[in-house]
Scaffold this motif. Structure first.
Motif, PDB file in Angstrom:
ATOM      1  N   SER A  68      13.258   2.357  -6.723  1.00 29.97           N
ATOM      2  CA  SER A  68      12.192   1.382  -6.947  1.00 29.97           C
ATOM      3  C   SER A  68      12.547   0.026  -6.338  1.00 29.97           C
ATOM      4  O   SER A  68      11.869  -0.967  -6.596  1.00 29.97           O
ATOM      5  N   THR A  69      13.618  -0.013  -5.548  1.00 30.43           N
ATOM      6  CA  THR A  69      14.046  -1.248  -4.896  1.00 30.43           C
ATOM      7  C   THR A  69      12.882  -1.882  -4.127  1.00 30.43           C
ATOM      8  O   THR A  69      12.146  -1.181  -3.432  1.00 30.43           O
ATOM      9  N   ASP A  70      12.716  -3.178  -4.295  1.00 28.89           N
ATOM     10  CA  ASP A  70      11.691  -3.975  -3.598  1.00 28.89           C
ATOM     11  C   ASP A  70      10.289  -3.834  -4.174  1.00 28.89           C
ATOM     12  O   ASP A  70       9.361  -4.508  -3.713  1.00 28.89           O
ATOM     13  N   VAL A  71      10.093  -2.975  -5.168  1.00 28.62           N
ATOM     14  CA  VAL A  71       8.798  -2.934  -5.848  1.00 28.62           C
ATOM     15  C   VAL A  71       8.829  -4.002  -6.932  1.00 28.62           C
ATOM     16  O   VAL A  71       9.678  -3.951  -7.819  1.00 28.62           O
ATOM     17  N   PRO A  72       7.949  -4.999  -6.883  1.00 32.62           N
ATOM     18  CA  PRO A  72       8.010  -6.121  -7.824  1.00 32.62           C
ATOM     19  C   PRO A  72       7.891  -5.675  -9.285  1.00 32.62           C
ATOM     20  O   PRO A  72       7.026  -4.867  -9.624  1.00 32.62           O
ATOM     21  N   VAL A  73       8.773  -6.225 -10.122  1.00 35.78           N
ATOM     22  CA  VAL A  73       8.693  -5.949 -11.552  1.00 35.78           C
ATOM     23  C   VAL A  73       7.359  -6.471 -12.081  1.00 35.78           C
ATOM     24  O   VAL A  73       6.912  -7.561 -11.724  1.00 35.78           O
ATOM     25  N   GLY A  74       6.711  -5.673 -12.899  1.00 38.91           N
ATOM     26  CA  GLY A  74       5.403  -6.052 -13.414  1.00 38.91           C
ATOM     27  C   GLY A  74       4.255  -5.470 -12.612  1.00 38.91           C
ATOM     28  O   GLY A  74       3.086  -5.717 -12.926  1.00 38.91           O
TER      29      GLY A  74
ATOM     30  N   THR B 177      11.986  16.560  -4.803  1.00 41.27           N
ATOM     31  CA  THR B 177      12.978  15.793  -4.056  1.00 41.27           C
ATOM     32  C   THR B 177      13.460  14.605  -4.878  1.00 41.27           C
ATOM     33  O   THR B 177      13.516  13.461  -4.419  1.00 41.27           O
ATOM     34  N   ALA B 178      13.789  14.891  -6.124  1.00 45.46           N
ATOM     35  CA  ALA B 178      14.300  13.880  -7.062  1.00 45.46           C
ATOM     36  C   ALA B 178      13.336  12.703  -7.196  1.00 45.46           C
ATOM     37  O   ALA B 178      13.747  11.544  -7.317  1.00 45.46           O
ATOM     38  N   GLY B 179      12.047  13.009  -7.182  1.00 47.25           N
ATOM     39  CA  GLY B 179      11.040  11.984  -7.420  1.00 47.25           C
ATOM     40  C   GLY B 179      10.643  11.162  -6.226  1.00 47.25           C
ATOM     41  O   GLY B 179       9.910  10.175  -6.383  1.00 47.25           O
ATOM     42  N   THR B 180      11.069  11.560  -5.020  1.00 49.10           N
ATOM     43  CA  THR B 180      10.774  10.750  -3.833  1.00 49.10           C
ATOM     44  C   THR B 180       9.737  11.357  -2.898  1.00 49.10           C
ATOM     45  O   THR B 180       9.371  10.722  -1.913  1.00 49.10           O
TER      46      THR B 180
ATOM     47  N   LYS C 129       0.821  -1.208   0.000  1.00 43.44           N
ATOM     48  CA  LYS C 129       0.000   0.000   0.000  1.00 43.44           C
ATOM     49  C   LYS C 129       0.857   1.261   0.000  1.00 43.44           C
ATOM     50  O   LYS C 129       0.468   2.291  -0.527  1.00 43.44           O
ATOM     51  N   THR C 130       1.999   1.180   0.675  1.00 42.22           N
ATOM     52  CA  THR C 130       2.913   2.316   0.747  1.00 42.22           C
ATOM     53  C   THR C 130       4.311   1.842   0.363  1.00 42.22           C
ATOM     54  O   THR C 130       4.579   0.646   0.294  1.00 42.22           O
ATOM     55  N   TYR C 131       5.178   2.788   0.099  1.00 47.72           N
ATOM     56  CA  TYR C 131       6.548   2.416  -0.247  1.00 47.72           C
ATOM     57  C   TYR C 131       7.507   3.517   0.182  1.00 47.72           C
ATOM     58  O   TYR C 131       7.284   4.696  -0.110  1.00 47.72           O
ATOM     59  N   GLU C 132       8.547   3.121   0.867  1.00 50.72           N
ATOM     60  CA  GLU C 132       9.581   4.054   1.307  1.00 50.72           C
ATOM     61  C   GLU C 132      10.876   3.692   0.594  1.00 50.72           C
ATOM     62  O   GLU C 132      11.449   2.622   0.831  1.00 50.72           O
ATOM     63  N   PRO C 133      11.369   4.540  -0.310  1.00 46.09           N
ATOM     64  CA  PRO C 133      12.592   4.200  -1.056  1.00 46.09           C
ATOM     65  C   PRO C 133      13.815   4.227  -0.154  1.00 46.09           C
ATOM     66  O   PRO C 133      13.820   4.905   0.877  1.00 46.09           O
ATOM     67  N   PRO C 134      14.854   3.502  -0.529  1.00 50.93           N
ATOM     68  CA  PRO C 134      16.082   3.523   0.274  1.00 50.93           C
ATOM     69  C   PRO C 134      16.730   4.899   0.243  1.00 50.93           C
ATOM     70  O   PRO C 134      16.613   5.643  -0.729  1.00 50.93           O
ATOM     71  N   SER C 135      17.415   5.236   1.310  1.00 49.11           N
ATOM     72  CA  SER C 135      18.086   6.528   1.425  1.00 49.11           C
ATOM     73  C   SER C 135      19.306   6.582   0.516  1.00 49.11           C
ATOM     74  O   SER C 135      19.953   5.568   0.233  1.00 49.11           O
ATOM     75  N   MET C 136      19.641   7.785   0.072  1.00 54.66           N
ATOM     76  CA  MET C 136      20.864   7.957  -0.717  1.00 54.66           C
ATOM     77  C   MET C 136      22.102   7.654   0.124  1.00 54.66           C
ATOM     78  O   MET C 136      23.174   7.390  -0.416  1.00 54.66           O
TER      79      MET C 136
END
Length: 303
Positions: free
Chosen positions: A163-169, A99-102, A50-57
């Motif tokens: 997009s790490t951990d968001v399933p392809v497809g 914020t660079a797309g985040t 439902k939500t997604y938190e991208p990895p930090s730079m």
């Protein structure tokens, strides 16, 4: 090249007349036959994220891959500085994708998981590289990147990273709210101008020329997005304005506090101003089905 006055006049008339825009196998190895996946199980899998938190730079890996990710991050924030030959205005990717797309303005998190994807405007399936270059040609009013360039590789590496951990497809990204006003009321340009001077001009300039690519990007004129950009449609511009503007309270208006009418009036006023043309615009939506608020003539409409 700026749009001809005839085009501008036609678009103004369209704005003023606009009233509404219509908007598997079983894991149980003890059974002889695989159990069919229930609809409930399939639904859980489809809606689990439902939500997604991208990895930090701060967690970018060392080495060549990390260097490429960091280059992509820099490009999104300083697009014109890093790629002056590919950007034809004073915008950066972060002008729209904060914020660079985040952040929540227009998130790019998970975007590489949904590509390749069919794009109605192009009338064909696009790769993520195609989509990036579409933005360079339209929103940046510039030139596409070479597919094998370090810049393109860097942008894709960065977008993959966030997009790490968001399933392809993945088909849907619930954490991404579409910037669109579904039912656009009839536009009042005079009120739009009043609202602009009241709550927008301090950041974007009284003349719309902007004060900074990320703090106050140009909204019209030669240094803004061209007519072929997605933001050139009133439903998109009004939706973006209503969700995200102003960044802080200005002129008595708080972020997210604009009514549909106010957002439409502001978008209409901004889009009534001259901006760069887009030479390929007539070829958009070649298979038909163009939205009602596309502000230019299409070949597919004449067939």
């Amino acid at each position: 090249m700026m749009m001809l006055s005839k085009m501008k006049k036609g678009y103004l008339l369209a704005l003023l007349s606009l009233v509404l825009i219509p908007a598997g196998c079983s894991s149980d190895q003890t059974t002889a036959k695989a159990k069919p996946q229930s609809k409930e199980t399939a639904s859980v899998k489809q809606t689990a994220m439902k939500t997604y938190e991208p990895p930090s730079m701060d967690k970018v890996p060392n080495g060549p891959l990390g260097d490429s990710i960091k280059l992509g991050f820099k490009i999104l924030n300083e697009t014109k500085t890093v790629l002056p030959n590919n950007v034809g205005n004073n915008l950066s990717c972060s002008s729209c994708h904060g914020t660079a797309g985040t952040d929540t303005t227009s998130p790019l998190t998970g975007v590489t998981a949904v590509y390749p994807a069919y794009n109605p405007r192009a009338g064909k399936v696009l790769t993520i590289e195609d989509r990036i270059n579409g933005c360079f040609k339209r929103s940046m009013n510039g030139k596409p990147l070479e597919a094998s360039s370090d810049a393109m590789r860097g942008m894709v590496a960065y977008l993959n990273y966030i997009s790490t951990d968001v399933p392809v497809g993945t088909k849907e990204r619930p954490w991404v709210v579409k910037n669109s006003l579904q039912n656009v009321p009839k536009v009042d340009l005079a009120n739009g101008e009043k609202l602009y001077q009241q709550s927008c001009s301090s950041c974007h300039g009284a003349d719309g020329a902007g004060t900074g690519a990320t703090t106050g990007p140009a909204l019209w004129g030669s240094n803004s997005f061209n007519i072929g950009a997605g933001m050139g449609r009133i439903s998109t511009a009004a939706g973006y304005i209503q969700r995200n503007m102003p960044l802080t309270e200005m002129g008595g208006i708080k972020k997210g506090g604009l009514t549909d009418q106010q957002a439409a009036d502001l978008a209409g006023f901004i889009l009534s101003k001259e901006r760069p043309d887009f030479a390929e615009k007539a070829n958009d939506w070649p298979l038909g089905g163009a939205p009602a608020d596309v502000p230019y003539e299409l070949k597919s409409n004449k067939q």
